[in-house]
Design an enzyme around this catalytic site. Structure first.
Site, PDB file in Angstrom:
ATOM      1  N   ASP A  96       0.845  -1.204   0.000  1.00 21.73           N
ATOM      2  CA  ASP A  96       0.000   0.000   0.000  1.00 21.73           C
ATOM      3  C   ASP A  96       0.876   1.249   0.000  1.00 21.73           C
ATOM      4  O   ASP A  96       1.575   1.525   0.972  1.00 21.73           O
ATOM      5  CB  ASP A  96      -0.896   0.003   1.245  1.00 21.73           C
ATOM      6  CG  ASP A  96      -1.864   1.184   1.232  1.00 21.73           C
ATOM      7  OD1 ASP A  96      -2.992   1.020   0.737  1.00 21.73           O
ATOM      8  OD2 ASP A  96      -1.480   2.278   1.708  1.00 21.73           O
ATOM      9  N   TYR A 119       3.071   9.827  -0.589  1.00 21.56           N
ATOM     10  CA  TYR A 119       4.126   9.249   0.271  1.00 21.56           C
ATOM     11  C   TYR A 119       5.516   9.485  -0.332  1.00 21.56           C
ATOM     12  O   TYR A 119       6.523   9.312   0.349  1.00 21.56           O
ATOM     13  CB  TYR A 119       3.922   7.751   0.506  1.00 21.56           C
ATOM     14  CG  TYR A 119       2.603   7.350   1.156  1.00 21.56           C
ATOM     15  CD1 TYR A 119       1.748   8.306   1.697  1.00 21.56           C
ATOM     16  CD2 TYR A 119       2.215   6.026   1.227  1.00 21.56           C
ATOM     17  CE1 TYR A 119       0.542   7.949   2.269  1.00 21.56           C
ATOM     18  CE2 TYR A 119       1.006   5.648   1.810  1.00 21.56           C
ATOM     19  CZ  TYR A 119       0.176   6.620   2.318  1.00 21.56           C
ATOM     20  OH  TYR A 119      -1.019   6.255   2.884  1.00 21.56           O
ATOM     21  N   LYS A 140      -2.793   5.869  -4.505  1.00 25.99           N
ATOM     22  CA  LYS A 140      -3.941   6.748  -4.217  1.00 25.99           C
ATOM     23  C   LYS A 140      -3.834   8.081  -4.958  1.00 25.99           C
ATOM     24  O   LYS A 140      -2.734   8.601  -5.161  1.00 25.99           O
ATOM     25  CB  LYS A 140      -4.024   6.997  -2.707  1.00 25.99           C
ATOM     26  CG  LYS A 140      -3.950   5.713  -1.891  1.00 25.99           C
ATOM     27  CD  LYS A 140      -4.140   5.918  -0.400  1.00 25.99           C
ATOM     28  CE  LYS A 140      -3.803   4.639   0.355  1.00 25.99           C
ATOM     29  NZ  LYS A 140      -2.382   4.535   0.783  1.00 25.99           N
ATOM     30  N   HIS A 163      -7.882   9.421  -2.151  1.00 29.01           N
ATOM     31  CA  HIS A 163      -7.232   9.427  -0.835  1.00 29.01           C
ATOM     32  C   HIS A 163      -8.109  10.026   0.279  1.00 29.01           C
ATOM     33  O   HIS A 163      -8.151   9.522   1.384  1.00 29.01           O
ATOM     34  CB  HIS A 163      -5.895  10.181  -0.934  1.00 29.01           C
ATOM     35  CG  HIS A 163      -4.864   9.703   0.016  1.00 29.01           C
ATOM     36  ND1 HIS A 163      -3.519   9.632  -0.295  1.00 29.01           N
ATOM     37  CD2 HIS A 163      -4.948   9.260   1.283  1.00 29.01           C
ATOM     38  CE1 HIS A 163      -2.850   9.177   0.740  1.00 29.01           C
ATOM     39  NE2 HIS A 163      -3.689   8.957   1.717  1.00 29.01           N
TER      40      HIS A 163
HETATM   41  N1  LIG Z   1      -5.521   6.257   3.538  1.00 31.67           N
HETATM   42  C1  LIG Z   1      -4.940   7.043   4.421  1.00 31.67           C
HETATM   43  O1  LIG Z   1      -5.321   8.204   4.599  1.00 31.67           O
HETATM   44  C2  LIG Z   1      -3.801   6.503   5.225  1.00 31.67           C
HETATM   45  C3  LIG Z   1      -3.313   7.242   6.323  1.00 31.67           C
HETATM   46  C4  LIG Z   1      -2.250   6.711   7.050  1.00 31.67           C
HETATM   47  C5  LIG Z   1      -1.713   5.476   6.691  1.00 31.67           C
HETATM   48  N2  LIG Z   1      -2.178   4.788   5.608  1.00 31.67           N
HETATM   49  C6  LIG Z   1      -1.633   3.480   5.189  1.00 31.67           C
HETATM   50  O2  LIG Z   1      -1.742   2.565   6.279  1.00 31.67           O
HETATM   51  C7  LIG Z   1      -0.448   2.026   6.569  1.00 31.67           C
HETATM   52  C8  LIG Z   1      -0.346   1.668   8.039  1.00 31.67           C
HETATM   53  O3  LIG Z   1      -0.628   2.786   8.871  1.00 31.67           O
HETATM   54  P1  LIG Z   1       0.490   3.550   9.710  1.00 31.67           P
HETATM   55  O4  LIG Z   1       1.808   3.346   9.056  1.00 31.67           O
HETATM   56  O5  LIG Z   1       0.041   4.943   9.914  1.00 31.67           O
HETATM   57  O6  LIG Z   1       0.463   2.882  11.125  1.00 31.67           O
HETATM   58  P2  LIG Z   1       0.543   1.384  11.755  1.00 31.67           P
HETATM   59  O7  LIG Z   1       0.786   0.383  10.712  1.00 31.67           O
HETATM   60  O8  LIG Z   1      -0.598   1.243  12.664  1.00 31.67           O
HETATM   61  O9  LIG Z   1       1.800   1.524  12.712  1.00 31.67           O
HETATM   62  C9  LIG Z   1       3.113   1.659  12.242  1.00 31.67           C
HETATM   63  C10 LIG Z   1       3.999   1.861  13.471  1.00 31.67           C
HETATM   64  O10 LIG Z   1       4.003   0.680  14.278  1.00 31.67           O
HETATM   65  C11 LIG Z   1       5.321   0.156  14.390  1.00 31.67           C
HETATM   66  N3  LIG Z   1       5.189  -1.310  14.315  1.00 31.67           N
HETATM   67  C12 LIG Z   1       5.012  -2.075  13.214  1.00 31.67           C
HETATM   68  N4  LIG Z   1       4.895  -3.369  13.526  1.00 31.67           N
HETATM   69  C13 LIG Z   1       4.985  -3.442  14.873  1.00 31.67           C
HETATM   70  C14 LIG Z   1       4.929  -4.525  15.780  1.00 31.67           C
HETATM   71  N5  LIG Z   1       4.760  -5.780  15.359  1.00 31.67           N
HETATM   72  N6  LIG Z   1       5.062  -4.256  17.121  1.00 31.67           N
HETATM   73  C15 LIG Z   1       5.216  -2.973  17.527  1.00 31.67           C
HETATM   74  N7  LIG Z   1       5.267  -1.903  16.711  1.00 31.67           N
HETATM   75  C16 LIG Z   1       5.150  -2.136  15.381  1.00 31.67           C
HETATM   76  C17 LIG Z   1       6.098   0.765  13.243  1.00 31.67           C
HETATM   77  O11 LIG Z   1       7.456   0.925  13.543  1.00 31.67           O
HETATM   78  P3  LIG Z   1       8.658   0.254  12.665  1.00 31.67           P
HETATM   79  O12 LIG Z   1       8.466   0.621  11.225  1.00 31.67           O
HETATM   80  O13 LIG Z   1       9.870   0.845  13.266  1.00 31.67           O
HETATM   81  O14 LIG Z   1       8.551  -1.227  12.883  1.00 31.67           O
HETATM   82  C18 LIG Z   1       5.425   2.134  13.102  1.00 31.67           C
HETATM   83  O15 LIG Z   1       5.961   3.036  14.070  1.00 31.67           O
HETATM   84  C19 LIG Z   1       0.485   3.152   6.127  1.00 31.67           C
HETATM   85  O16 LIG Z   1       1.824   2.756   6.014  1.00 31.67           O
HETATM   86  C20 LIG Z   1      -0.153   3.572   4.821  1.00 31.67           C
HETATM   87  O17 LIG Z   1       0.172   2.674   3.779  1.00 31.67           O
HETATM   88  C21 LIG Z   1      -3.230   5.301   4.875  1.00 31.67           C
END
Ligand SMILES: NC(=O)c1ccc[n+]([C@@H]2O[C@H](COP(=O)([O-])OP(=O)(O)OC[C@H]3O[C@@H](n4cnc5c(N)ncnc54)[C@H](OP(=O)(O)O)[C@@H]3O)[C@@H](O)[C@H]2O)c1
Length: 273
Positions: free
Chosen positions: A44, A49, A74, A107
């Site tokens: 994704d 990004y 997106k 998005h």
């Molecule tokens: N559509 C939208 O508006 C929108 C908005 C935000 C995000 N997104 C998408 O959703 C994806 C995921 O959301 P997100 O990146 O905001 O947050 P997330 O996946 O909930 O959390 C990522 C965070 O958690 C840590 N992490 C990952 N695996 C872990 C584990 N097993 N144990 C503990 N900590 C862990 C990561 O650190 P490390 O990398 O250091 O492991 C990072 O700091 C994004 O990357 C993006 O593709 C979409």
């Protein structure tokens, strides 16, 4: 890898890897290559990004056939506002070095254009530039408006969703309309203490899983696609390994009861970008 089937018959791996805030091209490249090497087949990204080129290069260099990978990008808000929708998808495809994406999402529901933009998305789908089209951060009222004018029902609605923001109303609305809910920030986006919540810790012990696996499996049990982000090999493997156990219905409800409508990202009703 467990897959869900979208409303047009396209299959989507139930767990993907997100690459938001992985701006450094080398890290994005290494993360995607690593993710593909440990078994991910769903990535994704988004134009905003800034890492589409790195993602495309990693896919190309991975040795995994393009058709085996589910790739999402997106349409950014500025392109929605300017009406440069074809230009935007063409640029994304060029950066990703591919002829098509598997899923193209609007998005955010930009107030002036979130309905009219959908016809352009339908055009992109018909051109074959996206195998499926969907939206992100849409609330039921946005979808109601969109569906009144749509010929194609969005395949996916990607929303912020983790145990402190369960989004029961959006999830159940999407299910009634055959729109797959997909969770962004499923682990609390690195900004929440959800992974050390006592209920989550208790269930991690009970199921002999990590807190992250419990939280991801909770969304999986609700039929929500998850796209956790990590740049670390051990966490990528951990986050992918959620399909070999099941939470009881009672434990799913215990996690859902942690809801406090706590957003860590922007609110679709008030975002200003
Ligand atoms: N559509 C939208 O508006 C929108 C908005 C935000 C995000 N997104 C998408 O959703 C994806 C995921 O959301 P997100 O990146 O905001 O947050 P997330 O996946 O909930 O959390 C990522 C965070 O958690 C840590 N992490 C990952 N695996 C872990 C584990 N097993 N144990 C503990 N900590 C862990 C990561 O650190 P490390 O990398 O250091 O492991 C990072 O700091 C994004 O990357 C993006 O593709 C979409």
């Amino acid at each position: 890898m467990k897959e869900f089937v979208l409303n047009n018959g396209i299959k989507i791996p139930a767990v993907g890897v997100g690459v938001f805030r992985v701006e450094d091209a080398n890290i994005a490249y290494e993360t995607v290559k690593l993710a593909l090497s440990v078994g991910y087949r769903h990535i994704d990204t988004a134009m905003i990004y800034g890492n589409e080129e790195a993602v495309g290069k990693a896919i190309r260099d991975s040795g995994v056939p393009r058709q085996d990978i589910f790739l999402t990008t997106k349409l950014w808000n500025a392109d929605q506002r300017s009406g440069q929708i074809q230009e935007a998808i063409n640029a994304s495809l060029k950066h990703l070095d591919t002829d098509y994406v598997d899923l193209y999402l609007v998005h955010w529901p930009v107030k002036e254009t979130y309905v009219s933009v959908w016809n352009e998305m339908e055009h992109i789908y018909k051109q074959g530039k996206a195998q499926a089209i969907g939206v992100s951060n849409y609330n039921p009222h946005h979808l109601d408006d969109l569906l009144r004018h749509a010929n194609i029902v969005p395949a996916v609605n990607q929303i912020e969703c983790y145990p402190y923001l369960t989004q029961e109303d959006v999830v159940s609305y999407c299910k009634t309309k055959k729109i797959y809910p997909q969770a962004w920030g499923p682990l609390g986006a690195g900004k929440s203490d959800v992974l050390s919540n006592p209920v989550i810790l208790e269930l991690a012990k009970k199921y002999d899983k990590t807190p992250a696996q419990i939280v991801l499996r909770w969304n999986h049990e609700r039929g929500v696609i998850v796209i956790p982000k990590s740049v670390r090999r051990e966490r990528l493997i951990e986050n992918l390994s959620i399909t070999d156990f099941q939470l009881s219905a009672e434990d799913v409800s215990r996690i859902s009861a942690l809801n406090k409508n706590q957003r860590l990202g922007s609110d679709p009703e008030t975002f200003d970008f």
